[in-house]
Motif scaffolding. Structure first.
Motif, mmCIF file in Angstrom:
data_model
loop_
_atom_site.group_PDB
_atom_site.id
_atom_site.type_symbol
_atom_site.label_atom_id
_atom_site.label_comp_id
_atom_site.label_asym_id
_atom_site.label_seq_id
_atom_site.Cartn_x
_atom_site.Cartn_y
_atom_site.Cartn_z
ATOM 1 N N CYS A 198 -20.868 57.897 7.086
ATOM 2 C CA CYS A 198 -20.523 58.003 5.665
ATOM 3 C C CYS A 198 -19.044 58.364 5.489
ATOM 4 O O CYS A 198 -18.390 57.873 4.572
ATOM 5 C CB CYS A 198 -21.405 59.033 4.971
ATOM 6 S SG CYS A 198 -23.098 58.474 4.780
ATOM 7 N N LEU A 199 -18.520 59.193 6.382
ATOM 8 C CA LEU A 199 -17.093 59.552 6.297
ATOM 9 C C LEU A 199 -16.210 58.339 6.573
ATOM 10 O O LEU A 199 -15.209 58.113 5.890
ATOM 11 C CB LEU A 199 -16.761 60.671 7.290
ATOM 12 C CG LEU A 199 -17.222 62.076 6.909
ATOM 13 C CD1 LEU A 199 -17.005 63.048 8.070
ATOM 14 C CD2 LEU A 199 -16.491 62.570 5.670
ATOM 15 N N VAL A 200 -16.612 57.549 7.564
ATOM 16 C CA VAL A 200 -15.811 56.368 7.920
ATOM 17 C C VAL A 200 -15.806 55.360 6.765
ATOM 18 O O VAL A 200 -14.752 54.828 6.389
ATOM 19 C CB VAL A 200 -16.341 55.723 9.221
ATOM 20 C CG1 VAL A 200 -15.726 54.347 9.437
ATOM 21 C CG2 VAL A 200 -16.042 56.634 10.408
ATOM 22 N N VAL A 201 -16.982 55.131 6.188
ATOM 23 C CA VAL A 201 -17.040 54.186 5.067
ATOM 24 C C VAL A 201 -16.208 54.716 3.891
ATOM 25 O O VAL A 201 -15.457 53.975 3.257
ATOM 26 C CB VAL A 201 -18.499 53.940 4.618
ATOM 27 C CG1 VAL A 201 -18.544 53.090 3.354
ATOM 28 C CG2 VAL A 201 -19.288 53.266 5.733
ATOM 29 N N SER A 202 -16.310 56.014 3.621
ATOM 30 C CA SER A 202 -15.547 56.606 2.515
ATOM 31 C C SER A 202 -14.059 56.418 2.732
ATOM 32 O O SER A 202 -13.318 56.035 1.825
ATOM 33 C CB SER A 202 -15.830 58.104 2.414
ATOM 34 O OG SER A 202 -17.166 58.323 2.070
ATOM 35 N N MET A 203 -13.608 56.657 3.979
ATOM 36 C CA MET A 203 -12.196 56.547 4.252
ATOM 37 C C MET A 203 -11.736 55.109 4.081
ATOM 38 O O MET A 203 -10.661 54.853 3.531
ATOM 39 C CB MET A 203 -11.895 57.025 5.659
ATOM 40 C CG MET A 203 -10.438 57.300 5.839
ATOM 41 S SD MET A 203 -10.074 57.855 7.481
ATOM 42 C CE MET A 203 -10.150 56.338 8.368
ATOM 43 N N ARG A 255 -12.956 52.976 2.086
ATOM 44 C CA ARG A 255 -12.899 52.684 0.658
ATOM 45 C C ARG A 255 -11.631 53.232 0.026
ATOM 46 O O ARG A 255 -11.019 52.585 -0.810
ATOM 47 C CB ARG A 255 -14.118 53.284 -0.049
ATOM 48 C CG ARG A 255 -15.398 52.601 0.374
ATOM 49 C CD ARG A 255 -16.440 52.658 -0.716
ATOM 50 N NE ARG A 255 -17.257 51.462 -0.598
ATOM 51 C CZ ARG A 255 -18.367 51.257 -1.290
ATOM 52 N NH1 ARG A 255 -18.778 52.153 -2.153
ATOM 53 N NH2 ARG A 255 -19.045 50.139 -1.145
ATOM 54 N N VAL A 256 -11.237 54.440 0.409
ATOM 55 C CA VAL A 256 -10.020 55.027 -0.162
ATOM 56 C C VAL A 256 -8.791 54.238 0.282
ATOM 57 O O VAL A 256 -7.842 54.057 -0.479
ATOM 58 C CB VAL A 256 -9.865 56.503 0.269
ATOM 59 C CG1 VAL A 256 -8.575 57.087 -0.253
ATOM 60 C CG2 VAL A 256 -11.043 57.311 -0.238
ATOM 61 N N GLY A 257 -8.826 53.752 1.520
ATOM 62 C CA GLY A 257 -7.668 53.052 2.065
ATOM 63 C C GLY A 257 -7.446 51.682 1.465
ATOM 64 O O GLY A 257 -6.356 51.141 1.523
ATOM 65 N N ARG A 258 -8.488 51.124 0.882
ATOM 66 C CA ARG A 258 -8.362 49.761 0.367
ATOM 67 C C ARG A 258 -7.632 49.778 -0.963
ATOM 68 O O ARG A 258 -7.969 50.511 -1.872
ATOM 69 C CB ARG A 258 -9.742 49.141 0.209
ATOM 70 C CG ARG A 258 -9.678 47.626 0.187
ATOM 71 C CD ARG A 258 -11.043 47.031 0.381
ATOM 72 N NE ARG A 258 -12.013 47.630 -0.527
ATOM 73 C CZ ARG A 258 -13.297 47.797 -0.232
ATOM 74 N NH1 ARG A 258 -13.755 47.433 0.935
ATOM 75 N NH2 ARG A 258 -14.117 48.334 -1.106
ATOM 76 N N PHE A 291 -19.527 60.488 -2.115
ATOM 77 C CA PHE A 291 -18.151 60.017 -2.264
ATOM 78 C C PHE A 291 -18.090 58.499 -2.182
ATOM 79 O O PHE A 291 -17.513 57.822 -3.030
ATOM 80 C CB PHE A 291 -17.303 60.619 -1.146
ATOM 81 C CG PHE A 291 -15.830 60.392 -1.307
ATOM 82 C CD1 PHE A 291 -15.017 61.395 -1.794
ATOM 83 C CD2 PHE A 291 -15.258 59.166 -0.972
ATOM 84 C CE1 PHE A 291 -13.645 61.191 -1.947
ATOM 85 C CE2 PHE A 291 -13.897 58.953 -1.127
ATOM 86 C CZ PHE A 291 -13.089 59.961 -1.611
ATOM 87 N N MET A 292 -18.768 57.986 -1.173
ATOM 88 C CA MET A 292 -18.718 56.544 -0.902
ATOM 89 C C MET A 292 -19.391 55.758 -2.031
ATOM 90 O O MET A 292 -18.912 54.690 -2.421
ATOM 91 C CB MET A 292 -19.413 56.390 0.446
ATOM 92 C CG MET A 292 -20.024 55.134 0.795
ATOM 93 S SD MET A 292 -20.936 55.500 2.356
ATOM 94 C CE MET A 292 -22.402 54.579 1.987
ATOM 95 N N LEU A 293 -20.471 56.314 -2.574
ATOM 96 C CA LEU A 293 -21.154 55.619 -3.672
ATOM 97 C C LEU A 293 -20.346 55.742 -4.961
ATOM 98 O O LEU A 293 -20.285 54.815 -5.771
ATOM 99 C CB LEU A 293 -22.552 56.214 -3.898
ATOM 100 C CG LEU A 293 -23.557 56.008 -2.779
ATOM 101 C CD1 LEU A 293 -24.863 56.733 -3.109
ATOM 102 C CD2 LEU A 293 -23.825 54.522 -2.558
ATOM 103 N N ALA A 294 -19.725 56.907 -5.165
ATOM 104 C CA ALA A 294 -19.047 57.158 -6.438
ATOM 105 C C ALA A 294 -17.685 56.481 -6.511
ATOM 106 O O ALA A 294 -17.206 56.172 -7.600
ATOM 107 C CB ALA A 294 -18.877 58.664 -6.643
ATOM 108 N N TRP A 295 -17.066 56.246 -5.368
ATOM 109 C CA TRP A 295 -15.689 55.738 -5.352
ATOM 110 C C TRP A 295 -15.485 54.517 -6.266
ATOM 111 O O TRP A 295 -14.560 54.502 -7.076
ATOM 112 C CB TRP A 295 -15.254 55.419 -3.922
ATOM 113 C CG TRP A 295 -13.830 54.987 -3.848
ATOM 114 C CD1 TRP A 295 -13.369 53.712 -3.755
ATOM 115 C CD2 TRP A 295 -12.672 55.826 -3.925
ATOM 116 N NE1 TRP A 295 -12.001 53.703 -3.749
ATOM 117 C CE2 TRP A 295 -11.542 54.978 -3.851
ATOM 118 C CE3 TRP A 295 -12.478 57.201 -4.051
ATOM 119 C CZ2 TRP A 295 -10.243 55.456 -3.895
ATOM 120 C CZ3 TRP A 295 -11.168 57.685 -4.096
ATOM 121 C CH2 TRP A 295 -10.082 56.814 -4.021
ATOM 122 N N PRO A 296 -16.310 53.478 -6.166
ATOM 123 C CA PRO A 296 -16.035 52.308 -7.012
ATOM 124 C C PRO A 296 -16.552 52.438 -8.445
ATOM 125 O O PRO A 296 -16.362 51.518 -9.233
ATOM 126 C CB PRO A 296 -16.763 51.164 -6.294
ATOM 127 C CG PRO A 296 -17.746 51.799 -5.387
ATOM 128 C CD PRO A 296 -17.449 53.246 -5.277
#
Ligand SMILES: Nc1ncnc2c1ncn2[C@@H]1O[C@H](COP(=O)(O)OP(=O)(O)O)[C@@H](O)[C@H]1O
Ligand SMILES: [Mg+2]
Lengths: 262, 324
Positions: free
Chosen positions: A242-247, A249-252, A155-160
């Motif tokens: 990984c969950l914290v980083v993902s969150m 990223r979504v919040g930004r 998720f974190m890698l795919a988000w951007p």
């Protein structure tokens, strides 16, 4: 938040089971991998201290980790598709916590991966491996933790990312080596010192320990082992990170460039 | 209800492209229960403003308040009262209509799902299609799924970004009619962007923007008064040449838009004699000349100073169904 995450996770699952070729492919591929590699490398597998273990058996938890790793990562990168198809924008403007958005995707991915790996667990008796109820429970916990960590990584890698093609490149140069160097294919004992260090720093190695242990001892024994506890701690910490980083990223929100004060 | 104050948004740009100002000190207030259409040519910054309003982007400068909440300090509060229909579809095409609505209800914490769903579907023509996958629906019906979705949550404020793009004229009219009835029924505040100028007739007030700036903001009637009640439109062989001569030799206030000349400030009944006088003097240079009742579309041309390519097309509704 739970209702939102559950609803989003259910969507992932429904989409998955409506594509039978995806279901079959996801189970068949690792199975063939396991049988062929197990048969091919079986003869030359003689690590010290593992006499009674066939390669097919040694490799078995490694294939489980592979299934969890790839299935959960591949499900969570569908976030790129969701953004592309427009579905994501509707979710982002809804009054839902950003954590629920991440958890929905991640638990959906874990559920999909679990279906495959639990089916694969049915092969255990044929290898002469037996699981007590307690061990089975710990195995499932291991699957969930591993899946959470790697679905969140995906998720974190795919988000951007704008397209999935970039993701496949990352897969090959980054995730495949992580799996190869996890101890799935060969044990950490007897490798050169530098490789040992690399393998110990590899989160997939610890996930593998957490998944392998239930086959070789009851829960009481596992919790008495410092190595198991360390690997469990690393696996949990990895998932949380990984969950914290993902969150985050979504919040930004995308931000306009600063303008000089008028 | 929606208060936009000196909002500026600059896209950072990349190595190849420099920074780009999409919204430039724009201020706009939408009153409670008002239906406002924000219009302007493509690239004028409508979608950018829309993305800011629904909390997907943070602007470079300025303030926005929606239903009394600061959009940038309390985005979660704003999300609760706002419903959003995007320019591009925001449904999962692989799921059925009912499944999409279900997810939406879960996202908005709706308890009496079945009742809300049926009520929302009542506003659409989707009856009996609940179990159909969205990708099997026609474009018009698929758009209505978006409307049904958003209506289910009973938003106080509804934001729509070019919701009728890609619809045929009949579906478009249907969509707008449903929207208009609903807006009155529920007293919703609606801000809708559109580059289909004819749609603006339905609104309480119309905002016209171009290049990120607000050029006009008033009722359709007041906007129409910006230009005369009649206008003469000339298609000459050489627009700029003839425009010069009309100004110099006849003292007329003319405007050139693309390849045509317009005399906009003409009062009722003055059009025909004027047309005859022009035709007498410049006949060889004129390909066609006509008198026209100005519509809102002509106000846009007047205000934005940009001719819309197909503007002389006789059938209004067929003019701009696609994206320009
Ligand atoms: N992501 C982006 N990056 C850079 N420039 C953009 C981006 N999106 C839009 N723009 C520019 O901002 C301006 C306004 O675009 P937009 O808000 O899409 O207008 P509209 O919706 O009215 O057609 C245009 O000049 C466009 O090129
Ligand atoms: Mg737009």
């Amino acid at each position: 938040m739970i209702r939102v995450a559950f609803s989003l996770a259910r969507r992932e699952f429904v989409r998955f089971i409506r594509q039978p070729q995806r279901v079959i492919g996801a189970v068949a591929q690792p199975l063939l991998f396991w049988l062929f590699l197990g048969a091919g490398l079986g003869g030359s597998f003689r690590p010290p201290g593992m006499e009674g273990v066939t390669y097919l058996e040694y490799f078995y938890p490694g294939v489980m980790v592979m299934m969890m790793l790839f299935a959960s990562i591949f499900s969570s990168i569908t976030i790129i598709e969701d953004r592309d198809a427009g579905f994501l924008q509707g979710v982002l403007v809804a009054p839902v916590s950003r954590m629920a958005i991440v958890l929905g995707k991640v638990t959906g991915g874990v559920a999909i991966a679990m279906v495959q790996v639990v089916l694969f667990t049915a092969a255990a008796p044929f290898l002469g491996l037996s699981l007590s109820l307690g061990s089975l429970l710990m195995l499932l916990v291991g699957f969930v933790l591993t899946g959470m960590g790697f679905a969140a990584l995906g998720f974190m890698l795919a988000w951007p990312m704008k397209s999935t093609s970039g993701f496949h490149a990352i897969m090959m140069v980054f995730l495949m080596p992580l799996w190869l160097l996890s101890g799935a294919l060969f044990p950490v004992t007897g490798v050169p010192g530098w490789l040992y260090a690399v393998m110990m720093a590899n989160p997939v190695h610890h996930a593998l320990n957490v998944i392998r242990a239930p086959f070789y001892g009851p829960p009481a024994e596992m919790f008495a082992s410092g190595q198991y506890l360390a690997s469990l701690a690393v696996t949990v910490a990895w998932a949380v990170a990984c969950l914290v980083v993902s969150m985050a990223r979504v919040g930004r929100r995308e931000k306009g460039a600063a303008v000089a004060a008028a | 209800m929606i208060k936009i104050d000196t909002l500026t948004h600059v896209y950072p740009g990349s190595r190849k492209l420099g920074p780009r100002t999409a919204i430039d000190s724009l201020s706009l207030h939408v009153r409670d229960g008002e239906f406002v259409i924000l219009s302007g040519p493509n690239g004028s910054g409508k979608s950018t403003l829309f993305r800011i309003l629904c909390g997907l982007a943070l602007p470079s400068a300025g303030r926005v308040a929606v239903a009394g909440y600061d959009l940038f300090a309390q985005p979660a509060k704003v999300r609760q009262v706002v419903g959003v229909v995007f320019q591009s579809p925001a449904v999962d095409k692989h799921l059925t209509v009912g499944e999409n609505l279900r997810i939406h209800a879960d996202l908005y914490g709706i308890r009496d799902f079945a009742a809300r769903r049926d009520e929302a579907l009542g506003w659409t023509d989707l009856g009996g299609r609940i179990d159909h996958k969205v990708d099997t629906l026609s474009g018009g019906l698929a758009r209505q799924v978006e409307l049904a979705k958003v209506l289910m949550t009973h938003p106080r404020v509804l934001l729509l970004d070019e919701p009728t793009t890609g619809l045929d004229p009949a579906s478009r009219r249907m969509f707008l009619a449903a929207l208009g009835r609903l807006q009155k029924d529920r007293g919703m505040t609606v801000l809708m962007t559109s580059h289909v100028f004819a749609e603006a007739e339905e609104a309480d007030r119309v905002a016209i923007m171009r290049d990120g700036k607000l050029l006009a903001y008033d009722t359709p009637a007041a906007l129409r008064e910006l230009i005369g009640t009649e206008m003469v439109v000339i298609q000459p062989t050489d627009a700029n040449g003839l425009a010069e001569r009309l100004r110099a030799e006849m003292g007329l206030a003319v405007r050139v838009h693309g390849d045509e000349i317009r005399l906009e400030e003409t009062e009722n009944g003055d059009g025909l004699p004027l047309l005859e006088r022009i035709l007498q003097r410049y006949r060889p240079e004129i390909l066609s000349i006509s008198i026209k009742q100005p519509g809102l579309e002509d106000v846009f041309v007047h205000v934005t100073g940009k001719a819309v390519p197909e503007h002389a097309h006789p059938v209004r509704d067929l003019q701009r169904t696609g994206t320009l």
